[in-house]
Design a protein around this motif. Sequence first.
Motif, short mmCIF file in Angstrom:
data_model
loop_
_atom_site.label_atom_id
_atom_site.label_comp_id
_atom_site.label_asym_id
_atom_site.label_seq_id
_atom_site.Cartn_x
_atom_site.Cartn_y
_atom_site.Cartn_z
N LEU A 128 -8.62 36.12 -52.61
CA LEU A 128 -8.57 34.92 -51.77
C LEU A 128 -9.74 34.82 -50.80
O LEU A 128 -10.04 33.73 -50.30
CB LEU A 128 -7.25 34.90 -51.00
CG LEU A 128 -5.98 34.75 -51.85
CD1 LEU A 128 -4.73 34.85 -50.99
CD2 LEU A 128 -6.00 33.42 -52.61
N THR A 129 -10.40 35.94 -50.50
CA THR A 129 -11.54 35.90 -49.59
C THR A 129 -12.85 35.53 -50.29
O THR A 129 -13.86 35.29 -49.62
CB THR A 129 -11.73 37.26 -48.90
OG1 THR A 129 -11.86 38.29 -49.90
CG2 THR A 129 -10.55 37.58 -47.98
N VAL A 130 -12.86 35.46 -51.61
CA VAL A 130 -14.09 35.14 -52.34
C VAL A 130 -14.67 33.78 -51.95
O VAL A 130 -15.88 33.67 -51.67
CB VAL A 130 -13.83 35.21 -53.86
CG1 VAL A 130 -15.03 34.64 -54.64
CG2 VAL A 130 -13.58 36.65 -54.29
N PRO A 131 -13.87 32.71 -51.87
CA PRO A 131 -14.47 31.39 -51.56
C PRO A 131 -15.06 31.29 -50.15
O PRO A 131 -15.86 30.38 -49.90
CB PRO A 131 -13.28 30.43 -51.72
CG PRO A 131 -12.28 31.16 -52.54
CD PRO A 131 -12.43 32.59 -52.17
N PHE A 132 -14.69 32.19 -49.24
CA PHE A 132 -15.17 32.07 -47.86
C PHE A 132 -16.58 32.63 -47.67
O PHE A 132 -17.19 32.40 -46.63
CB PHE A 132 -14.20 32.81 -46.91
CG PHE A 132 -12.84 32.17 -46.85
CD1 PHE A 132 -12.61 31.07 -46.05
CD2 PHE A 132 -11.79 32.68 -47.61
CE1 PHE A 132 -11.36 30.47 -45.99
CE2 PHE A 132 -10.54 32.09 -47.56
CZ PHE A 132 -10.32 30.98 -46.74
N ASN A 133 -17.10 33.34 -48.65
CA ASN A 133 -18.47 33.85 -48.60
C ASN A 133 -18.76 34.56 -47.28
O ASN A 133 -19.74 34.27 -46.57
CB ASN A 133 -19.46 32.69 -48.81
CG ASN A 133 -20.84 33.19 -49.18
OD1 ASN A 133 -21.00 34.29 -49.72
ND2 ASN A 133 -21.86 32.39 -48.88
N LEU A 134 -17.91 35.53 -46.94
CA LEU A 134 -18.04 36.26 -45.68
C LEU A 134 -19.29 37.14 -45.69
O LEU A 134 -19.73 37.58 -46.76
CB LEU A 134 -16.80 37.11 -45.45
CG LEU A 134 -15.47 36.35 -45.34
CD1 LEU A 134 -14.31 37.31 -45.27
CD2 LEU A 134 -15.49 35.42 -44.14
N PRO A 135 -19.87 37.41 -44.51
CA PRO A 135 -21.06 38.26 -44.45
C PRO A 135 -20.78 39.66 -45.00
O PRO A 135 -19.68 40.20 -44.83
CB PRO A 135 -21.40 38.31 -42.95
CG PRO A 135 -20.72 37.12 -42.37
CD PRO A 135 -19.49 36.89 -43.18
N ALA A 136 -21.77 40.23 -45.63
CA ALA A 136 -21.61 41.55 -46.23
C ALA A 136 -21.55 42.62 -45.15
O ALA A 136 -22.13 42.48 -44.07
CB ALA A 136 -22.76 41.84 -47.20
N VAL A 137 -20.85 43.71 -45.44
CA VAL A 137 -20.78 44.88 -44.58
C VAL A 137 -21.68 45.92 -45.22
O VAL A 137 -21.37 46.44 -46.28
CB VAL A 137 -19.35 45.40 -44.42
CG1 VAL A 137 -19.33 46.64 -43.55
CG2 VAL A 137 -18.45 44.31 -43.85
N ALA A 138 -22.81 46.22 -44.55
CA ALA A 138 -23.86 47.05 -45.17
C ALA A 138 -24.34 46.31 -46.41
O ALA A 138 -24.85 45.20 -46.30
CB ALA A 138 -23.36 48.45 -45.46
N ILE A 139 -24.14 46.90 -47.58
CA ILE A 139 -24.56 46.22 -48.80
C ILE A 139 -23.37 45.73 -49.62
O ILE A 139 -23.55 45.21 -50.73
CB ILE A 139 -25.42 47.16 -49.68
CG1 ILE A 139 -24.61 48.39 -50.08
CG2 ILE A 139 -26.70 47.55 -48.95
CD1 ILE A 139 -25.34 49.28 -51.08
N PHE A 140 -22.17 45.87 -49.08
CA PHE A 140 -20.97 45.55 -49.84
C PHE A 140 -20.36 44.24 -49.35
O PHE A 140 -20.23 44.02 -48.14
CB PHE A 140 -19.94 46.67 -49.74
CG PHE A 140 -20.44 47.99 -50.27
CD1 PHE A 140 -20.53 48.21 -51.63
CD2 PHE A 140 -20.82 49.00 -49.39
CE1 PHE A 140 -20.98 49.42 -52.12
CE2 PHE A 140 -21.27 50.21 -49.87
CZ PHE A 140 -21.36 50.43 -51.25
N ARG A 141 -19.95 43.40 -50.28
CA ARG A 141 -19.26 42.17 -49.94
C ARG A 141 -17.82 42.48 -49.53
O ARG A 141 -17.22 43.45 -49.99
CB ARG A 141 -19.25 41.21 -51.13
CG ARG A 141 -20.63 40.86 -51.67
CD ARG A 141 -21.44 40.12 -50.61
NE ARG A 141 -20.82 38.88 -50.21
CZ ARG A 141 -21.05 37.72 -50.81
NH1 ARG A 141 -21.90 37.65 -51.83
NH2 ARG A 141 -20.47 36.63 -50.38
N VAL A 142 -17.28 41.65 -48.64
CA VAL A 142 -15.94 41.88 -48.10
C VAL A 142 -14.88 41.93 -49.21
O VAL A 142 -14.01 42.82 -49.21
CB VAL A 142 -15.60 40.81 -47.05
CG1 VAL A 142 -14.12 40.93 -46.63
CG2 VAL A 142 -16.50 40.96 -45.84
N PRO A 143 -14.88 41.00 -50.19
CA PRO A 143 -13.87 41.10 -51.25
C PRO A 143 -13.91 42.43 -52.00
O PRO A 143 -12.87 42.97 -52.39
CB PRO A 143 -14.21 39.93 -52.18
CG PRO A 143 -14.91 38.95 -51.31
CD PRO A 143 -15.70 39.79 -50.35
#
Length: 279
Positions: A179-194
């Motif tokens: 469900l967090t994929v469409p929000f395009n949240l900022p990455a943490v280090a090099i990893f995406r939040v989803p």
Amino acid sequence: MAVVIERADQLILNYVSKAADAAHGVLSADQRLDFAKRLRARIEQERRGSQNAREVVRVLERFGDPAALVAREAHRLAERKPAPDGTAVLPKVDGTPGAAHFPAIRDDAVLPPSAAQHVRLARDRLSRRPGRGMPLAGLRRAVMSSANPMTTEGRDAVTIAREHPRETVAMALLLVAALTVPFNLPAVAIFRVPVIIWAIGAVIVLVSDSWSLRDRLVGISAPIVGYGLGGVVIGGLRVGSAAGFDGFFTEFFNVSGIMFMIGAGIGVVLLAYRLFNVS
């Protein structure tokens, strides 16, 4: 083995709890407690030490509707005759006055017409009684009202969540990751939040012993397979053969997130189905 034993015991506890809940307003507190104890003893007698959940379900199916057992118990108590000294005398059971009377099961003799009518009246009374006892009992009964409890082994989503909290959290995390994929949240280090959320849920799934290894691997890999393979196939079909790598990568990233969400949904459905049917 411990999980299987706990599962079989939980089925019996759930059944006895439903019978005790149905006895509210029909039997007194003392009668209800005595009835629940004797019902549990009779189930254990019919169970014959089996720890197989499916075998326990078959035993409980023979006992039938807990409300009908409550009605039979109420009818039995109503037929007790007062002795000359004012004490109650239990009817004869197996030829022995005052012997312990266990609730009848479907294999027992057919009820006489008067008792059958009493069962119908008690069922009508219980069906009008508001839910009591366990939390959300009314909601649980509403959800299961159109189903045979023995068909689902007496389980619903609330029961599964209570019996498997860790597995429920893991499946919830996999859904949140999708469900967090469409929000395009900022990455943490090099990893995406989803991906981070998926990884946490995947670890919990992997350490759980409620699923087979195959089910665990399929459940957690479905989002990644959807993202990679689905993105390549769908992206390639959408871009065609003449657009070059730039066009392909553009289409890949356009559809890979959606494919990740679809894969996560499929994985959670599989895990939930397997958890529902765990033996």
